[in-house]
Design an enzyme around this catalytic site. Structure first.
Site: not given
Length: 243
Positions: A116-117, A204, A207, A232
């Site tokens: 995702c990162c 985010c 997270c 990340c």
């Protein structure tokens, strides 16, 4: 100026104990194509310092699409307060749509935050940094186990290429969280309102969570993962250096 004409090891040693303002002055004197990365968290301090040296400092931020509403409002507050342009970088929509379609919106809780990162942060950042000579971050040694050896100046091992070296300045490397908040309070500069609700390290929304008294600030980030892997990828060189 390029890395070939900037002796990183020499300046890193010479400036290791100097003030953040002196490190920023060096960066601004030597590089025209220099950008400051602003996340909307406590790196407001390095932005404030750089802006006071050069009000035309170039600033960018990463909009992952998953930030807290308070962070978006804070970015706009900062833009107006300093009367600066903040370049907002967004993920590639096709890559993001494909990832979400395949794995959903919360895959990172089960499979780690890396993919995702990678889409929301690393790819846009790589795209940006591929065309610049140097960048400034708000990294500090006291932020996490992966950052204890962060130098004030380095060659960016994560985003340099064999053809081109990228210089990275970490003016706040030797600052503590206490130093940061003393600066914010003393000079009454803007800060993200999430800090008033127990958020220390802000990323985010899915997270990031508040930390309890005496918890380390990075315990509020990716809390379901092992502490030494809490990068990340923006500062992936920290992990490389530790292995």
């Amino acid at each position: 100026m390029s890395q070939e004409h900037f002796n990183v090891e020499q300046f890193a040693a010479e400036y290791a104990g100097k003030s953040p303002q002196q490190i920023l002055q060096l960066a601004l004197e030597h590089f025209d194509d220099l950008w400051l990365s602003f996340s909307g968290a406590d790196d407001i301090v390095v932005l404030d310092m750089a802006w006071k040296i050069n009000p035309d400092i170039r600033v960018f931020t990463l909009d992952t699409g998953r930030l807290h509403p308070e962070t978006y409002r804070f970015l706009e507050q900062v833009r107006k307060h300093y009367d600066i342009r903040i370049e907002v970088l967004s993920p590639d929509h096709q890559a993001l749509e494909a990832y979400v379609a395949e794995k959903g919106l919360f895959d990172f809780y089960e499979n780690g935050h890396g993919e995702c990162c990678g889409i929301r942060k690393i790819a846009p950042l790589r795209r940006k940094l591929s065309g610049v000579d140097a960048w400034i971050t708000g990294q500090r040694k006291d932020q996490s186990p992966t950052r204890t050896n962060v130098p004030v100046i380095e060659v960016d091992s994560a985003f340099s290429t064999p053809e081109r070296s990228l210089i990275k300045f970490n003016p706040l490397a030797n600052y503590t969280s206490e130093d940061v908040w003393n600066y914010i309070r003393m000079l009454e500069i803007p800060y993200n309102s999430l800090h008033e609700r127990g958020f220390v390290s802000i990323g985010c929304e899915p997270c990031t969570r508040p930390v309890l008294p005496n918890q380390h600030e990075r315990e509020g980030r990716w809390w379901w993962e092992e502490a030494t892997q809490k990068e990340c990828g923006l500062h992936g060189g920290n992990l490389i250096a530790k292995t």
